[in-house]
Design a protein around this motif. Sequence first.
Motif, PDB file in Angstrom:
ATOM      1  N   ALA A 163      -7.369  -7.386   2.339  1.00 51.61           N
ATOM      2  CA  ALA A 163      -7.024  -8.852   1.864  1.00 51.61           C
ATOM      3  C   ALA A 163      -6.000  -9.248   1.126  1.00 51.61           C
ATOM      4  CB  ALA A 163      -8.323  -9.609   1.642  1.00 51.61           C
ATOM      5  N   ASP A 164      -5.638  -8.395   0.169  1.00 48.74           N
ATOM      6  CA  ASP A 164      -4.651  -8.372  -0.659  1.00 48.74           C
ATOM      7  C   ASP A 164      -3.167  -8.195  -0.263  1.00 48.74           C
ATOM      8  OD1 ASP A 164      -5.028  -5.855  -0.782  1.00 48.74           O
ATOM      9  OD2 ASP A 164      -5.225  -5.547  -2.946  1.00 48.74           O
ATOM     10  N   ARG A 165      -3.088  -7.488   0.985  1.00 51.11           N
ATOM     11  CA  ARG A 165      -1.921  -7.312   1.687  1.00 51.11           C
ATOM     12  C   ARG A 165      -1.206  -8.245   2.494  1.00 51.11           C
ATOM     13  NH1 ARG A 165      -2.010  -1.300   4.510  1.00 51.11           N
ATOM     14  NH2 ARG A 165      -0.119  -2.144   5.039  1.00 51.11           N
ATOM     15  N   VAL A 166      -1.774  -9.491   2.525  1.00 47.98           N
ATOM     16  CA  VAL A 166      -1.295 -10.758   3.196  1.00 47.98           C
ATOM     17  C   VAL A 166      -1.458 -11.952   2.468  1.00 47.98           C
ATOM     18  CG1 VAL A 166      -1.795  -9.616   5.378  1.00 47.98           C
ATOM     19  CG2 VAL A 166      -3.364 -11.013   4.315  1.00 47.98           C
ATOM     20  N   ALA A 167      -0.610 -12.980   2.517  1.00 50.98           N
ATOM     21  CA  ALA A 167      -0.825 -14.049   1.565  1.00 50.98           C
ATOM     22  C   ALA A 167      -2.302 -15.012   1.861  1.00 50.98           C
ATOM     23  CB  ALA A 167       0.465 -15.119   2.358  1.00 50.98           C
TER      24      ALA A 167
END
Length: 350
Positions: free
Chosen positions: A64-68
Motif C-alpha cells: 500500500a505504501d508504494r502508491v499514492a
Amino acid sequence: MKIKLSALAEKLGLDHTGDDMEIAGVNTLEKAGPDEISFLVNPKYAHLLDSTRAGCVLTSGPYADRVARALVSANVYMDLAKVVNVFAVPQGCLSGGSEFAFIHHEARVDASATVYPFAFIGAGAIVGANSIIFPGCYVGENSVIGSDCQLYPNAVVMGGVILGDNVILQPGAVVGGDGYGYAQTPLGHMKIPQIGIVEVEDNVEIGANSTIDRAALDTTRIGRGTKIDNLVQIGHNVQVGQNCLIIGQVGIGGSSRVGDNVILAGQVGVADNADIGDGAMIGAQSGVSGKIEGGSRLAGSPVMPATTFLRAAGSCMPRLPELFRRVKALEKELKAVRKAAPKGSDHEQQ
C-alpha cells in the motif's frame, strides 16, 4: 459512472490511503489511467507499481505504501470482483414484457420480470421476480425459472426443468435436452425416451453452449453455487454437488456423481457411473473412471496422483525419443553379440 474513493472504500468495508478522488473505472496496472483503480493480486507484478498511472491500487497491506492511493484488502481477488461489479454495466436495455414475445396464457410471469422480443414461454411455465429472459430464449412447458435469473440470448430451458434463484444461463446454454439413451436392436438404435428432469439449484452459472441433459427417469441435479464454464457436457442422471468448478470442454458421462467443492479442469473426461469425492481436483485433459477419493489431487489419462504425473510428464516423456534410440542401439548390439557367439555357448542359449 463515477464514485469517490472514500465511498468505494465504505461500500467494500476497506481502508484507503492517500487523499480522496473520483474513480471512473477499473483497469490493469499497465493500462489504467489517473481516474481509474487498478489492482495487484500476484506479487510477481509488483514492479508495475513503480510505473502505473492508476489513480488508486487495490492491494494488500505490504504494497500500500508504494502508491499514492490504495484500497487495502486482505483478499484482493475477492475484493476485485466486488470493485468490478460496481463498474459493470448490466446487459440489456428493456424492462417488462415485450409484445413481440410469445407468453402462453397458462404461463405465470412475475410482473417485475423482463421478457425480450422473440422469447418463448410455454404453457404452465413460471418465471420469478426480477428474472430476465433475453431474445431467442425458449422456456418450455411446466418449467420453473426462479427469482433474479438471467437467461441470455438463445438459452434453452426445456419442459419440466427447474432453475433456482439467481441462476445465469449464458448464450446458447441448453438445459434439459434428451439424455443419450439408445437400445441396440436388430433394426438399429432405438431411442429410449428421456422422461426425467433437470434441477439447477440457486446461484449456479452455466456457460455458453454448455449442455445439461435431462434424466432418463429421475433427476439430473446441479448443486447450489456450482459454476460451469463454456462448452461443457453433463450427461443424464448426473449428480453434481455444491460449489464445484467445472471448466471448459469437460464431459461427464451419465449417472456419475460429483461431490461438493470439486474442481474439474479443462477437457477432463469422466466415464459413466464414476464417483468423484468431495474436494477432489482433477487436472486438465485427465481421464476419470471408477471411484475417486475425496480430496484427491489427480492428473493424467488414466488419472494418477498429480505429483506422479508431473514427474513423468516433466522428466520421462521428453526423453522418450532418446530412450527409444538407445533401446534400438542396444538391440542391435545384442543381436551382433549373439551372432558372434560360438554355437552352443551360454550366450547363444540365452
